[in-house]
Write a protein that holds these residues in place. Structure first.
Motif, short mmCIF file in Angstrom:
data_model
loop_
_atom_site.label_atom_id
_atom_site.label_comp_id
_atom_site.label_asym_id
_atom_site.label_seq_id
_atom_site.Cartn_x
_atom_site.Cartn_y
_atom_site.Cartn_z
N GLU A 112 0.83 -1.22 0.00
CA GLU A 112 0.00 0.00 0.00
C GLU A 112 0.86 1.26 0.00
O GLU A 112 0.60 2.19 -0.75
CB GLU A 112 -0.88 0.02 1.26
CG GLU A 112 -1.82 -1.18 1.37
CD GLU A 112 -2.91 -1.12 0.31
OE1 GLU A 112 -3.40 0.00 0.05
OE2 GLU A 112 -3.25 -2.17 -0.24
N THR A 113 1.85 1.31 0.91
CA THR A 113 2.66 2.53 1.05
C THR A 113 3.93 2.48 0.20
O THR A 113 4.59 3.49 0.04
CB THR A 113 3.09 2.75 2.51
OG1 THR A 113 3.98 1.69 2.89
CG2 THR A 113 1.89 2.76 3.45
N PHE A 114 4.28 1.31 -0.33
CA PHE A 114 5.48 1.07 -1.15
C PHE A 114 6.77 1.23 -0.32
O PHE A 114 7.86 1.32 -0.89
CB PHE A 114 5.57 2.01 -2.36
CG PHE A 114 4.32 2.15 -3.18
CD1 PHE A 114 3.36 1.15 -3.23
CD2 PHE A 114 4.10 3.30 -3.94
CE1 PHE A 114 2.21 1.28 -3.99
CE2 PHE A 114 2.95 3.44 -4.70
CZ PHE A 114 2.00 2.44 -4.73
N THR A 115 6.66 1.33 0.99
CA THR A 115 7.84 1.56 1.83
C THR A 115 8.20 0.28 2.60
O THR A 115 7.41 -0.66 2.67
CB THR A 115 7.58 2.70 2.82
OG1 THR A 115 6.51 2.34 3.69
CG2 THR A 115 7.24 4.00 2.09
N LEU A 116 9.38 0.30 3.20
CA LEU A 116 9.95 -0.85 3.92
C LEU A 116 8.91 -1.60 4.74
O LEU A 116 8.23 -1.01 5.58
CB LEU A 116 11.06 -0.32 4.84
CG LEU A 116 11.89 -1.33 5.61
CD1 LEU A 116 12.72 -2.18 4.67
CD2 LEU A 116 12.80 -0.61 6.59
N ALA A 142 7.32 5.98 5.66
CA ALA A 142 7.36 4.57 6.04
C ALA A 142 6.74 4.40 7.42
O ALA A 142 6.52 5.38 8.14
CB ALA A 142 8.81 4.09 6.05
N GLU A 143 6.47 3.15 7.79
CA GLU A 143 5.84 2.85 9.09
C GLU A 143 6.88 2.96 10.20
O GLU A 143 7.40 1.95 10.70
CB GLU A 143 5.25 1.44 9.06
CG GLU A 143 4.02 1.33 8.18
CD GLU A 143 3.54 -0.10 8.09
OE1 GLU A 143 3.25 -0.70 9.14
OE2 GLU A 143 3.50 -0.64 6.97
N ARG A 277 -5.25 1.79 -9.37
CA ARG A 277 -5.21 2.21 -7.96
C ARG A 277 -4.28 3.41 -7.83
O ARG A 277 -3.08 3.33 -8.08
CB ARG A 277 -4.71 1.04 -7.11
CG ARG A 277 -4.59 1.34 -5.63
CD ARG A 277 -4.61 0.05 -4.80
NE ARG A 277 -3.58 -0.88 -5.19
CZ ARG A 277 -2.37 -0.94 -4.63
NH1 ARG A 277 -2.04 -0.12 -3.66
NH2 ARG A 277 -1.48 -1.83 -5.03
N PHE A 278 -4.86 4.54 -7.45
CA PHE A 278 -4.08 5.78 -7.30
C PHE A 278 -3.35 5.77 -5.96
O PHE A 278 -3.73 5.04 -5.03
CB PHE A 278 -5.04 6.98 -7.42
CG PHE A 278 -4.35 8.31 -7.36
CD1 PHE A 278 -3.42 8.69 -8.33
CD2 PHE A 278 -4.62 9.20 -6.33
CE1 PHE A 278 -2.78 9.92 -8.27
CE2 PHE A 278 -3.98 10.44 -6.26
CZ PHE A 278 -3.06 10.80 -7.23
N THR A 279 -2.33 6.60 -5.85
CA THR A 279 -1.58 6.86 -4.61
C THR A 279 -2.50 6.91 -3.40
O THR A 279 -3.54 7.57 -3.45
CB THR A 279 -0.90 8.24 -4.73
OG1 THR A 279 0.03 8.20 -5.80
CG2 THR A 279 -0.20 8.64 -3.45
#
Ligand SMILES: *Cc1c(COP(=O)(O)O)cnc(C)c1O
Length: 371
Positions: A112-116, A142-143, A277-279
């Motif tokens: 979903e967030t594309f982060t670690l 990121a989380e 699916r948008f950002t």
């Protein structure tokens, strides 16, 4: 512009905007004959940047890559050490890990967030792990709660690659202030530019002063003799670059508001578009919308990401694939599988995201996406 031109004008991915005091400040550098490091614009840019982030100081540097290199060098990360980094990022998140002689360990990201992905981080930790480079990809934080907790449990340093995330927030707190060090970039396509440049923040004042020492050849102060007490770098930002960076920084709020408005309009125009699916902006996050994206669901669309990219580019619209997962590149090959990063690379598209994008240009992009 004549209306028949409008349909064919090229729409860039992310273009800088100069509508402040850039030229005036540059002229001042020349009039005052102070163009290199240590100038008054460097000091003012550092002070203003630190103040925004609630920190006593910041170190202006020549690039985001230099910022990351300094953060690792300050920590003494080197041969025999492993540094964990997400696979889905620009190569400069990982190359400084190699440069200091450590081993980058690439792990998967959150869909979903594309982060670690915190679970992937935890799974990759070994006895040799020293630090983690966390990337706030495309400007989405990121989380950090989960990541910081894991890092604390294992005694790892946290370096934030906030190069894309100026003014993004995690639970209200600014990216770049959440780890041991925060690294920013003012490259030409970032939210603000200095024509090349970056900034470093550090949680610990002594660390920041060490980074300041390292970024100008580690020269011992207080003497005219050329004394250097460790191996340093030439990573200072010039007064010319700081002049541009400061002028851009002065209009940061307006730039962020423009990007937020663009994101809302993309979301509205793409609402109900099948298989796109948008950002997203997580409930705990404030996105700076540096790069806006769509992820294509091939099962629900005739055309896949590659065909869509081609259609956009054919219409003069500069859209790009997501970064190639670094473990697919020869210098970084190997390690654990990263199915989410692979999927996002295969189906993700970065959309034109310049702050000055017009309504008509956005409509043109969406028309091709929806066709
Ligand atoms: C831009 C960028 C960098 C490098 O910044 P430079 O100023 O170009 O050296 C590093 N990491 C990421 C994720 C970036 O987008």
């Amino acid at each position: 512009m004549r209306s028949e031109d409008a349909a064919t004008t090229r729409i860039p991915l992310s273009e800088p905007r100069f509508d402040g005091r850039e030229a005036e400040y540059l002229q001042a550098c020349i009039d005052e004959r102070w163009v290199a490091g240590n100038g008054r614009f460097v000091r003012e840019f550092e002070e203003r940047f630190a103040a925004l982030h609630g920190r006593p100081g910041a170190v202006a540097v020549s690039s985001g890559t230099a910022a990351l290199h300094l953060a690792l060098a300050d920590l003494g990360v080197g041969p025999g050490d492993e540094v964990i980094c997400p696979a889905l990022t620009f190569v400069a998140s990982a190359s400084p890990i190699h440069v200091v002689g450590a081993t980058p360990v690439l792990v998967d990201v959150d869909p979903e967030t594309f982060t670690l992905d915190p679970a992937a981080l935890e799974a990759a930790i070994t006895e040799r792990t020293r630090a983690v480079v966390v990337v706030h990809l495309f400007g989405h934080p990121a989380e950090m709660d989960a990541i910081s907790a894991i890092a604390a449990r294992h005694g790892l340093a946290v370096i934030e690659d906030a190069t894309e995330a100026l003014s993004s927030r995690h639970q209200g707190r600014l990216c770049g202030t959440l780890g041991d060090a925060g690294c920013f970039s003012f490259n030409g396509n970032k939210v603000i530019t200095s024509g090349g440049g970056g900034m470093v923040l550090a949680r610990d004042d002594a660390r920041l002063e060490h980074i300041r020492h390292l970024h100008k050849h580690a020269r011992v102060p207080g003497t005219t003799e050329y004394l250097h007490d460790e191996v340093g770098f030439n990573y200072a930002l010039s007064n010319l670059q700081a002049a541009v960076g400061l002028a851009q920084f002065e209009s940061l709020d307006g730039r962020l508001a423009d990007r937020r408005r663009l994101a809302a309009r993309y979301a509205e125009l793409l609402d109900g578009a099948e298989g796109l699916r948008f950002t997203i902006e997580a409930p705990w996050a404030t996105h700076n919308f540096w790069l806006m994206t769509v992820v294509v669901d091939p099962a629900r669309r005739g055309r896949g990401r590659t065909e869509l990219l081609r259609a956009l580019n054919d219409q003069g619209i500069e859209a790009r694939p997501f970064f190639t997962p670094l473990n697919r590149l020869a210098p970084y090959a190997g390690g654990a599988a990263t199915p989410v990063a692979d999927h996002l690379h295969e189906h993700g598209i970065c959309l034109p995201s310049s702050a000055q994008l017009t309504d008509d240009e956005q409509q043109r992009v969406v028309d091709v996406l929806r066709a």
